[in-house]
Design a protein around this motif. Sequence first.
Motif, PDB file in Angstrom:
ATOM      1  N   GLU A 132      71.207   8.702   1.430  1.00  0.00           N
ATOM      2  CA  GLU A 132      70.735   7.782   2.470  1.00  0.00           C
ATOM      3  C   GLU A 132      70.508   8.527   3.786  1.00  0.00           C
ATOM      4  N   ARG A 133      71.389   9.433   4.121  1.00  0.00           N
ATOM      5  CA  ARG A 133      71.228  10.216   5.356  1.00  0.00           C
ATOM      6  C   ARG A 133      69.943  11.039   5.312  1.00  0.00           C
ATOM      7  N   PHE A 134      69.651  11.641   4.166  1.00  0.00           N
ATOM      8  CA  PHE A 134      68.440  12.456   4.081  1.00  0.00           C
ATOM      9  C   PHE A 134      67.178  11.608   3.983  1.00  0.00           C
ATOM     10  N   GLN A 135      67.284  10.408   3.433  1.00  0.00           N
ATOM     11  CA  GLN A 135      66.125   9.514   3.402  1.00  0.00           C
ATOM     12  C   GLN A 135      65.763   9.045   4.810  1.00  0.00           C
ATOM     13  N   ASN A 136      66.761   8.987   5.677  1.00  0.00           N
ATOM     14  CA  ASN A 136      66.560   8.488   7.038  1.00  0.00           C
ATOM     15  C   ASN A 136      66.641   9.595   8.088  1.00  0.00           C
ATOM     16  N   ARG A 137      66.399  10.816   7.680  1.00  0.00           N
ATOM     17  CA  ARG A 137      66.479  11.935   8.620  1.00  0.00           C
ATOM     18  C   ARG A 137      65.370  11.827   9.661  1.00  0.00           C
ATOM     19  N   ALA A 138      65.578  12.457  10.796  1.00  0.00           N
ATOM     20  CA  ALA A 138      64.635  12.350  11.914  1.00  0.00           C
ATOM     21  C   ALA A 138      63.304  13.039  11.635  1.00  0.00           C
ATOM     22  N   GLY A 139      63.296  14.041  10.788  1.00  0.00           N
ATOM     23  CA  GLY A 139      62.045  14.727  10.465  1.00  0.00           C
ATOM     24  C   GLY A 139      61.579  15.681  11.547  1.00  0.00           C
ATOM     25  N   LEU A 140      62.501  16.131  12.383  1.00  0.00           N
ATOM     26  CA  LEU A 140      62.133  17.019  13.487  1.00  0.00           C
ATOM     27  C   LEU A 140      61.616  18.370  13.006  1.00  0.00           C
ATOM     28  N   VAL A 141      62.109  18.830  11.876  1.00  0.00           N
ATOM     29  CA  VAL A 141      61.704  20.149  11.366  1.00  0.00           C
ATOM     30  C   VAL A 141      60.202  20.215  11.109  1.00  0.00           C
ATOM     31  N   GLU A 142      59.613  19.087  10.738  1.00  0.00           N
ATOM     32  CA  GLU A 142      58.180  19.074  10.401  1.00  0.00           C
ATOM     33  C   GLU A 142      57.268  19.405  11.570  1.00  0.00           C
ATOM     34  N   GLN A 143      57.786  19.290  12.784  1.00  0.00           N
ATOM     35  CA  GLN A 143      56.985  19.556  13.978  1.00  0.00           C
ATOM     36  C   GLN A 143      57.079  21.015  14.429  1.00  0.00           C
ATOM     37  N   GLU A 144      57.913  21.786  13.770  1.00  0.00           N
ATOM     38  CA  GLU A 144      58.160  23.164  14.208  1.00  0.00           C
ATOM     39  C   GLU A 144      57.027  24.099  13.797  1.00  0.00           C
ATOM     40  N   PRO A 145      56.667  25.043  14.675  1.00  0.00           N
ATOM     41  CA  PRO A 145      55.651  26.043  14.310  1.00  0.00           C
ATOM     42  C   PRO A 145      56.087  26.828  13.072  1.00  0.00           C
ATOM     43  N   GLY A 146      55.176  26.998  12.146  1.00  0.00           N
ATOM     44  CA  GLY A 146      55.458  27.754  10.927  1.00  0.00           C
ATOM     45  C   GLY A 146      56.060  26.943   9.794  1.00  0.00           C
ATOM     46  N   PHE A 147      56.351  25.658  10.041  1.00  0.00           N
ATOM     47  CA  PHE A 147      56.880  24.804   8.981  1.00  0.00           C
ATOM     48  C   PHE A 147      55.798  24.561   7.940  1.00  0.00           C
ATOM     49  N   VAL A 148      56.155  24.693   6.664  1.00  0.00           N
ATOM     50  CA  VAL A 148      55.217  24.458   5.567  1.00  0.00           C
ATOM     51  C   VAL A 148      55.632  23.233   4.752  1.00  0.00           C
ATOM     52  N   GLY A 149      56.925  23.095   4.451  1.00  0.00           N
ATOM     53  CA  GLY A 149      57.362  21.973   3.640  1.00  0.00           C
ATOM     54  C   GLY A 149      58.863  21.865   3.549  1.00  0.00           C
ATOM     55  N   ILE A 150      59.302  20.719   3.058  1.00  0.00           N
ATOM     56  CA  ILE A 150      60.720  20.477   2.794  1.00  0.00           C
ATOM     57  C   ILE A 150      60.827  19.676   1.506  1.00  0.00           C
ATOM     58  N   ARG A 151      61.853  19.982   0.729  1.00  0.00           N
ATOM     59  CA  ARG A 151      62.183  19.230  -0.465  1.00  0.00           C
ATOM     60  C   ARG A 151      63.694  19.000  -0.458  1.00  0.00           C
ATOM     61  N   VAL A 152      64.103  17.734  -0.581  1.00  0.00           N
ATOM     62  CA  VAL A 152      65.510  17.416  -0.772  1.00  0.00           C
ATOM     63  C   VAL A 152      65.658  17.106  -2.252  1.00  0.00           C
ATOM     64  N   LEU A 153      66.512  17.878  -2.924  1.00  0.00           N
ATOM     65  CA  LEU A 153      66.579  17.853  -4.381  1.00  0.00           C
ATOM     66  C   LEU A 153      67.915  17.301  -4.886  1.00  0.00           C
ATOM     67  N   ARG A 154      67.817  16.237  -5.698  1.00  0.00           N
ATOM     68  CA  ARG A 154      68.989  15.661  -6.362  1.00  0.00           C
ATOM     69  C   ARG A 154      69.173  16.364  -7.710  1.00  0.00           C
ATOM     70  N   PRO A 155      70.356  16.922  -7.956  1.00  0.00           N
ATOM     71  CA  PRO A 155      70.572  17.583  -9.248  1.00  0.00           C
ATOM     72  C   PRO A 155      70.641  16.568 -10.386  1.00  0.00           C
ATOM     73  N   LEU A 156      70.037  16.920 -11.516  1.00  0.00           N
ATOM     74  CA  LEU A 156      70.111  16.061 -12.695  1.00  0.00           C
ATOM     75  C   LEU A 156      71.302  16.405 -13.571  1.00  0.00           C
ATOM     76  N   HIS A 157      71.952  17.550 -13.264  1.00  0.00           N
ATOM     77  CA  HIS A 157      73.149  17.973 -14.005  1.00  0.00           C
ATOM     78  C   HIS A 157      74.245  18.288 -12.990  1.00  0.00           C
ATOM     79  N   GLN A 158      75.004  19.307 -13.201  1.00  0.00           N
ATOM     80  CA  GLN A 158      76.165  19.596 -12.356  1.00  0.00           C
ATOM     81  C   GLN A 158      75.876  20.516 -11.173  1.00  0.00           C
ATOM     82  N   ASP A 159      74.640  20.857 -10.935  1.00  0.00           N
ATOM     83  CA  ASP A 159      74.304  21.722  -9.820  1.00  0.00           C
ATOM     84  C   ASP A 159      74.497  20.986  -8.491  1.00  0.00           C
ATOM     85  N   PRO A 160      74.584  21.731  -7.389  1.00  0.00           N
ATOM     86  CA  PRO A 160      74.645  21.062  -6.083  1.00  0.00           C
ATOM     87  C   PRO A 160      73.273  20.523  -5.676  1.00  0.00           C
TER      88      PRO A 160
END
Length: 163
Positions: free
Chosen positions: A82-110
């Motif tokens: 929920e915190r990451f779904q509602n993040r401010a998104g400030l990083v997207e405005q930074e010079p040189g930013f290309v992308g972000i992915r928040v990844l939920r593990p399907l197994h035991q990974d972090p």
Amino acid sequence: MNIYITYGTSDYLSPYHEKYEPSLLLEGNSNSSLVYETEGDNPFSEKHEYEIINQRGTLSGAGYVVMNHIPVTDEGRSLFEERFQNRAGLVEQEPGFVGIRVLRPLHQDPYIVMTLWESQGDFANWQQSKAYEEAHKTRGTSKGLPENLFSGKSFVKEYMVVK
């Protein structure tokens, strides 16, 4: 949309990089990895499988990738997401930013928060920016995520993209 990650040497991973698009071949200090984004099945034997729960930008155009691995307890998953779904998104405005992915593990990974940058310098500039300070201002405070949400220490891996 899913992301699958496999590890090995650059030489070992290169044929997979050519076969599976869009993918990123990444070279780090101690290992290399291949990140494959697809709606399809995992083509790798390793089970480092993730569902993308938040994304902006693209994989293409990145020259530098940072993966923050965050172990989260089963009980803490919904609050973390929920915190990451509602993040401010400030990083997207930074010079040189290309992308972000928040990844939920399907197994035991972090969980992984993967940011993609044009260069290592762009990432370093983000870390020194007011936007970074603002995005992380509640870390370690009573307004931040509670410590018992995490099942271990987070760790960061940084990679150069192999063109």
